[in-house]
Design a protein around this motif. Structure first.
Motif, PDB file in Angstrom:
ATOM      1  N   ASP A  48     -22.312  34.737 -25.190  1.00 21.88           N
ATOM      2  CA  ASP A  48     -22.835  33.399 -24.912  1.00 21.88           C
ATOM      3  C   ASP A  48     -23.928  32.988 -25.900  1.00 21.88           C
ATOM      4  OD1 ASP A  48     -21.115  33.129 -22.808  1.00 21.88           O
ATOM      5  OD2 ASP A  48     -22.580  33.670 -21.271  1.00 21.88           O
ATOM      6  N   ALA A  49     -24.758  33.943 -26.314  1.00 22.08           N
ATOM      7  CA  ALA A  49     -25.843  33.615 -27.246  1.00 22.08           C
ATOM      8  C   ALA A  49     -25.267  33.152 -28.586  1.00 22.08           C
ATOM      9  CB  ALA A  49     -26.752  34.822 -27.442  1.00 22.08           C
ATOM     10  N   ALA A  50     -24.215  33.826 -29.059  1.00 23.14           N
ATOM     11  CA  ALA A  50     -23.589  33.434 -30.330  1.00 23.14           C
ATOM     12  C   ALA A  50     -22.944  32.055 -30.218  1.00 23.14           C
ATOM     13  CB  ALA A  50     -22.544  34.473 -30.745  1.00 23.14           C
ATOM     14  N   LEU A  51     -22.249  31.814 -29.098  1.00 23.48           N
ATOM     15  CA  LEU A  51     -21.604  30.501 -28.906  1.00 23.48           C
ATOM     16  C   LEU A  51     -22.640  29.386 -28.822  1.00 23.48           C
ATOM     17  CD1 LEU A  51     -18.835  31.513 -26.343  1.00 23.48           C
ATOM     18  CD2 LEU A  51     -18.509  30.903 -28.748  1.00 23.48           C
ATOM     19  N   ALA A  52     -23.754  29.653 -28.128  1.00 22.66           N
ATOM     20  CA  ALA A  52     -24.814  28.636 -28.008  1.00 22.66           C
ATOM     21  C   ALA A  52     -25.469  28.384 -29.363  1.00 22.66           C
ATOM     22  CB  ALA A  52     -25.854  29.082 -26.986  1.00 22.66           C
ATOM     23  N   ALA A  53     -25.650  29.439 -30.170  1.00 21.12           N
ATOM     24  CA  ALA A  53     -26.242  29.282 -31.498  1.00 21.12           C
ATOM     25  C   ALA A  53     -25.333  28.452 -32.395  1.00 21.12           C
ATOM     26  CB  ALA A  53     -26.502  30.657 -32.112  1.00 21.12           C
ATOM     27  N   LEU A  57     -26.163  24.782 -34.076  1.00 21.82           N
ATOM     28  CA  LEU A  57     -26.102  24.513 -35.518  1.00 21.82           C
ATOM     29  C   LEU A  57     -25.063  23.448 -35.863  1.00 21.82           C
ATOM     30  CD1 LEU A  57     -26.467  28.177 -36.789  1.00 21.82           C
ATOM     31  CD2 LEU A  57     -28.155  26.343 -37.008  1.00 21.82           C
ATOM     32  N   ALA A  58     -23.992  23.383 -35.079  1.00 22.05           N
ATOM     33  CA  ALA A  58     -22.938  22.392 -35.351  1.00 22.05           C
ATOM     34  C   ALA A  58     -23.271  21.019 -34.769  1.00 22.05           C
ATOM     35  CB  ALA A  58     -21.610  22.883 -34.772  1.00 22.05           C
ATOM     36  N   ALA A  84     -14.207  26.277 -31.593  1.00 20.58           N
ATOM     37  CA  ALA A  84     -14.976  25.156 -31.028  1.00 20.58           C
ATOM     38  C   ALA A  84     -16.058  24.693 -32.000  1.00 20.58           C
ATOM     39  CB  ALA A  84     -15.602  25.565 -29.698  1.00 20.58           C
ATOM     40  N   ALA A  85     -16.729  25.645 -32.653  1.00 19.97           N
ATOM     41  CA  ALA A  85     -17.781  25.283 -33.617  1.00 19.97           C
ATOM     42  C   ALA A  85     -17.188  24.575 -34.829  1.00 19.97           C
ATOM     43  CB  ALA A  85     -18.538  26.532 -34.055  1.00 19.97           C
ATOM     44  N   ILE A  86     -16.041  25.068 -35.299  1.00 20.23           N
ATOM     45  CA  ILE A  86     -15.391  24.441 -36.465  1.00 20.23           C
ATOM     46  C   ILE A  86     -14.956  23.018 -36.131  1.00 20.23           C
ATOM     47  CG2 ILE A  86     -13.424  24.573 -38.053  1.00 20.23           C
ATOM     48  CD1 ILE A  86     -13.632  27.675 -37.694  1.00 20.23           C
ATOM     49  N   ARG A  87     -14.390  22.837 -34.938  1.00 27.16           N
ATOM     50  CA  ARG A  87     -13.984  21.483 -34.512  1.00 27.16           C
ATOM     51  C   ARG A  87     -15.187  20.547 -34.514  1.00 27.16           C
ATOM     52  NH1 ARG A  87     -10.954  24.156 -30.498  1.00 27.16           N
ATOM     53  NH2 ARG A  87      -8.741  24.101 -30.969  1.00 27.16           N
TER      54      ARG A  87
END
Length: 200
Positions: A48-53, A57-58, A84-87
């Motif tokens: 979760d911490a990586a996804l939130a980071a 940033l995105a 999700a981050a790339i999108r």
């Protein structure tokens, strides 16, 4: 004062859930220091911490550019970035971000019908090979689907409750797992908001 506290926590906090909450709270601030701080920790973050980071940033074009520069310089591996981050990064659509995404070959598109059929066939073959392990399956559910969906009162409440879902219909269930956006239940549609300060 609050931003200083959040920056301190983002640098030193070890609890993944607290760190995810800190990253989410920092989206309200537009400070170059935030991106520097988060990028320094991102390669070692998980769950979760990586996804939130990534989401943090995105959320802004300037931070997305810094994130992509870190990938291009090798400080961060492109494979670490979630779809999700790339999108979300693609939504900024600035020349610099477009160029970085193209150079890094980072793009996310929907699955073609052939890809869905191939993936479904592969999963069906795996299922036919033997029985599963319910305990291991529960952990997989909670780590993946359970982030957003509830099943028997366990999981997140972002997506629809899966408890009443017809889980005996393997074909329909596989279609939903392999291509989850093919059918969006009413009340769970996505909305894109662009704030006046440029956040997505």
């Amino acid at each position: 004062p609050l931003l200083e506290t959040l920056l301190t926590l983002s640098s030193a906090e070890t609890d993944s859930a607290v760190l995810a909450a800190v990253m989410t709270a920092m989206q309200n601030y537009d400070s170059p220091e935030i991106a520097r701080n988060v990028l320094a920790r991102l390669p070692k973050l998980e769950g979760d911490a990586a996804l939130a980071a990534e989401s943090l940033l995105a959320s802004r074009a300037a931070w997305t550019e810094q994130l992509l520069r870190a990938v291009e310089s090798g400080e961060l591996q492109a494979g670490q970035l979630s779809a999700a981050a790339i999108r979300r990064m693609q939504l900024h659509d600035t020349p610099a971000i477009r160029g970085s995404l193209e150079r890094l070959s980072l793009a996310v598109a929907g699955l073609s019908a052939a890809q869905v059929q191939a993936e479904t066939a592969a999963v069906m073959t795996a299922l036919a090979a033997g029985s599963g392990n319910p305990r291991a399956g529960k952990q997989l559910f909670l780590q993946n689907c359970g982030r957003c969906h509830v099943l028997f009162d366990e999981g997140g409440r972002i997506g629809p409750d899966l408890t009443p879902f017809n889980r005996d219909n393997l074909e329909r269930m596989l279609a939903s797992v392999i291509n989850p956006s093919i059918e969006i239940r009413e009340g769970f549609e996505n909305h894109l908001l662009v704030t006046t300060d440029g956040r997505i």
